[in-house]
Write an enzyme that holds these catalytic residues in place. Sequence first.
Site, PDB file in Angstrom:
ATOM      1  N   GLY A  24       0.837  -1.208   0.000  1.00 52.49           N
ATOM      2  CA  GLY A  24       0.000   0.000   0.000  1.00 52.49           C
ATOM      3  C   GLY A  24       0.862   1.245   0.000  1.00 52.49           C
ATOM      4  O   GLY A  24       0.555   2.231   0.659  1.00 52.49           O
ATOM      5  N   ASN A  75      -2.077  -6.879  -4.462  1.00 55.70           N
ATOM      6  CA  ASN A  75      -3.310  -6.845  -3.683  1.00 55.70           C
ATOM      7  C   ASN A  75      -3.128  -7.805  -2.505  1.00 55.70           C
ATOM      8  O   ASN A  75      -3.122  -9.020  -2.683  1.00 55.70           O
ATOM      9  CB  ASN A  75      -4.482  -7.285  -4.571  1.00 55.70           C
ATOM     10  CG  ASN A  75      -5.752  -7.469  -3.776  1.00 55.70           C
ATOM     11  OD1 ASN A  75      -5.817  -7.174  -2.573  1.00 55.70           O
ATOM     12  ND2 ASN A  75      -6.785  -7.969  -4.436  1.00 55.70           N
ATOM     13  N   TYR A 166     -12.619  -3.071  12.873  1.00 53.55           N
ATOM     14  CA  TYR A 166     -11.271  -2.581  12.513  1.00 53.55           C
ATOM     15  C   TYR A 166     -10.313  -2.764  13.697  1.00 53.55           C
ATOM     16  O   TYR A 166      -9.192  -3.250  13.559  1.00 53.55           O
ATOM     17  CB  TYR A 166     -11.381  -1.109  12.114  1.00 53.55           C
ATOM     18  CG  TYR A 166     -10.061  -0.396  11.877  1.00 53.55           C
ATOM     19  CD1 TYR A 166      -9.408  -0.494  10.650  1.00 53.55           C
ATOM     20  CD2 TYR A 166      -9.474   0.403  12.870  1.00 53.55           C
ATOM     21  CE1 TYR A 166      -8.198   0.167  10.429  1.00 53.55           C
ATOM     22  CE2 TYR A 166      -8.280   1.064  12.655  1.00 53.55           C
ATOM     23  CZ  TYR A 166      -7.644   0.954  11.436  1.00 53.55           C
ATOM     24  OH  TYR A 166      -6.456   1.604  11.216  1.00 53.55           O
ATOM     25  N   VAL A 167     -10.812  -2.384  14.881  1.00 56.58           N
ATOM     26  CA  VAL A 167      -9.999  -2.515  16.097  1.00 56.58           C
ATOM     27  C   VAL A 167      -9.618  -3.978  16.325  1.00 56.58           C
ATOM     28  O   VAL A 167      -8.478  -4.299  16.689  1.00 56.58           O
ATOM     29  CB  VAL A 167     -10.794  -1.962  17.299  1.00 56.58           C
ATOM     30  CG1 VAL A 167     -10.155  -2.364  18.614  1.00 56.58           C
ATOM     31  CG2 VAL A 167     -10.909  -0.454  17.205  1.00 56.58           C
TER      32      VAL A 167
HETATM   33  N1  LIG Z   1      -4.455   7.493   9.120  1.00 53.44           N
HETATM   34  C1  LIG Z   1      -4.543   7.143  10.370  1.00 53.44           C
HETATM   35  O1  LIG Z   1      -4.916   7.956  11.219  1.00 53.44           O
HETATM   36  C2  LIG Z   1      -4.176   5.752  10.807  1.00 53.44           C
HETATM   37  C3  LIG Z   1      -4.232   5.470  12.168  1.00 53.44           C
HETATM   38  C4  LIG Z   1      -3.879   4.211  12.608  1.00 53.44           C
HETATM   39  C5  LIG Z   1      -3.485   3.251  11.698  1.00 53.44           C
HETATM   40  N2  LIG Z   1      -3.452   3.533  10.373  1.00 53.44           N
HETATM   41  C6  LIG Z   1      -3.033   2.465   9.468  1.00 53.44           C
HETATM   42  O2  LIG Z   1      -2.049   2.958   8.593  1.00 53.44           O
HETATM   43  C7  LIG Z   1      -2.061   2.207   7.375  1.00 53.44           C
HETATM   44  C8  LIG Z   1      -2.123   3.165   6.203  1.00 53.44           C
HETATM   45  O3  LIG Z   1      -3.334   3.890   6.294  1.00 53.44           O
HETATM   46  P1  LIG Z   1      -3.539   5.342   5.663  1.00 53.44           P
HETATM   47  O4  LIG Z   1      -4.038   6.209   6.735  1.00 53.44           O
HETATM   48  O5  LIG Z   1      -2.363   5.752   4.858  1.00 53.44           O
HETATM   49  O6  LIG Z   1      -4.795   5.019   4.723  1.00 53.44           O
HETATM   50  P2  LIG Z   1      -5.111   5.364   3.210  1.00 53.44           P
HETATM   51  O7  LIG Z   1      -4.622   6.702   2.867  1.00 53.44           O
HETATM   52  O8  LIG Z   1      -6.561   5.037   3.058  1.00 53.44           O
HETATM   53  O9  LIG Z   1      -4.219   4.287   2.431  1.00 53.44           O
HETATM   54  C9  LIG Z   1      -4.500   2.926   2.528  1.00 53.44           C
HETATM   55  C10 LIG Z   1      -3.416   2.171   1.805  1.00 53.44           C
HETATM   56  O10 LIG Z   1      -3.712   0.770   1.905  1.00 53.44           O
HETATM   57  C11 LIG Z   1      -3.651   0.212   0.617  1.00 53.44           C
HETATM   58  N3  LIG Z   1      -4.563  -0.903   0.440  1.00 53.44           N
HETATM   59  C12 LIG Z   1      -5.879  -0.984   0.731  1.00 53.44           C
HETATM   60  N4  LIG Z   1      -6.374  -2.177   0.336  1.00 53.44           N
HETATM   61  C13 LIG Z   1      -5.326  -2.857  -0.209  1.00 53.44           C
HETATM   62  C14 LIG Z   1      -5.198  -4.139  -0.784  1.00 53.44           C
HETATM   63  N5  LIG Z   1      -6.233  -4.983  -0.903  1.00 53.44           N
HETATM   64  N6  LIG Z   1      -3.965  -4.503  -1.227  1.00 53.44           N
HETATM   65  C15 LIG Z   1      -2.899  -3.678  -1.121  1.00 53.44           C
HETATM   66  N7  LIG Z   1      -2.979  -2.447  -0.616  1.00 53.44           N
HETATM   67  C16 LIG Z   1      -4.175  -2.046  -0.152  1.00 53.44           C
HETATM   68  C17 LIG Z   1      -4.031   1.327  -0.326  1.00 53.44           C
HETATM   69  O11 LIG Z   1      -3.480   1.009  -1.605  1.00 53.44           O
HETATM   70  P3  LIG Z   1      -4.302   1.263  -2.981  1.00 53.44           P
HETATM   71  O12 LIG Z   1      -4.755   2.695  -2.956  1.00 53.44           O
HETATM   72  O13 LIG Z   1      -3.288   0.939  -4.018  1.00 53.44           O
HETATM   73  O14 LIG Z   1      -5.456   0.285  -2.960  1.00 53.44           O
HETATM   74  C18 LIG Z   1      -3.366   2.529   0.337  1.00 53.44           C
HETATM   75  O15 LIG Z   1      -2.044   2.656  -0.093  1.00 53.44           O
HETATM   76  C19 LIG Z   1      -3.270   1.272   7.483  1.00 53.44           C
HETATM   77  O16 LIG Z   1      -2.863  -0.013   7.880  1.00 53.44           O
HETATM   78  C20 LIG Z   1      -4.112   1.914   8.559  1.00 53.44           C
HETATM   79  O17 LIG Z   1      -4.954   0.988   9.204  1.00 53.44           O
HETATM   80  C21 LIG Z   1      -3.799   4.755   9.904  1.00 53.44           C
END
Ligand SMILES: NC(=O)c1ccc[n+]([C@@H]2O[C@H](COP(=O)([O-])OP(=O)(O)OC[C@H]3O[C@@H](n4cnc5c(N)ncnc54)[C@H](OP(=O)(O)O)[C@@H]3O)[C@@H](O)[C@H]2O)c1
Length: 258
Positions: A24, A75, A166-167
């Site tokens: 991702g 994916n 999610y949690v």
């Molecule tokens: N933002 C926050 O506040 C926060 C807080 C705690 C934890 N997190 C964690 O941080 C990580 C990144 O989140 P983010 O905030 O950057 O979210 P985001 O902007 O929504 O990005 C999500 C990423 O996950 C990838 N993804 C989703 N489904 C996928 C799949 N089936 N296969 C491969 N890649 C996939 C997406 O890739 P594509 O676009 O290519 O599908 C994208 O790069 C996640 O694990 C999230 O749970 C985020």
Amino acid sequence: MLEIQVKAVDPIERLAGKVALVTGGGRGIGAAIATELALQGASVVIGYNASHKEAEDLAAALRDKGLKAATIALNTGSSEQIRSGFTAIAAEWGGLDILINNAGISRVAHIEEMSEELLDDMLAVNVKGVFLAIKEALTYIRAGGRIINIGSISSDYMPYRGNSAYVMTKSAVAGLTRGLARELASRQITINNVQPGRVETELLRYTLGGEFERARSQTPLGRFGEASEVAHMVAFLCGEEAGYVTGANLRVDGGVSV
Ligand SMILES: NC(=O)c1ccc[n+]([C@@H]2O[C@H](COP(=O)([O-])OP(=O)(O)OC[C@H]3O[C@@H](n4cnc5c(N)ncnc54)[C@H](OP(=O)(O)O)[C@@H]3O)[C@@H](O)[C@H]2O)c1
């Protein structure tokens, strides 16, 4: 007199010679991690699912600066793509040193309204995909390797309503990290769980919905985190200096969980 060794490490040398996969990695926190690892000298493979163009643009921008970056369709909800992806990376780069399990999805709904399909989507990417990526990576990862999962502080602290599934997935990642820390130690591979708080990305906007601005003001540091702030913690864990850190849950949350 005490003799102090002065070591000047050029930031670009810190991860030189290391091959890193960021799942991702095309956007959000993953893109910031891919960028930071490349800036510190790693050869970075940017995994993407839907964000093909964003991943290609990022890799091109990094190469334009003389850094090493490539992309791969990966994916993480598909065991077949995980298997073929790691085979392709090993063939192209000769092995792997760093795996960042960043890909993740959030689906918000109260338990009564959470469909089995949405639940399965989250379990597939946030849990099974992480497990299988690690399992596959272990065929190729070298001694001294680093595995870093991107969990969430929500597995320990104040989940939002409608966020329970999610949690649950992020708690599974925390447990997996602890368990594998023991299993992988004999191979000199460390595994850690970086737990972001509220980082301003599409995922956060979606998860918070109408609570977005209130959540910002309730964060002790008075702002949301930046993706690059998570990336710096991840990059630290990838380096030699973090060789004795394993099985840890490390929060990057602006004080939200204190
Ligand atoms: N933002 C926050 O506040 C926060 C807080 C705690 C934890 N997190 C964690 O941080 C990580 C990144 O989140 P983010 O905030 O950057 O979210 P985001 O902007 O929504 O990005 C999500 C990423 O996950 C990838 N993804 C989703 N489904 C996928 C799949 N089936 N296969 C491969 N890649 C996939 C997406 O890739 P594509 O676009 O290519 O599908 C994208 O790069 C996640 O694990 C999230 O749970 C985020």
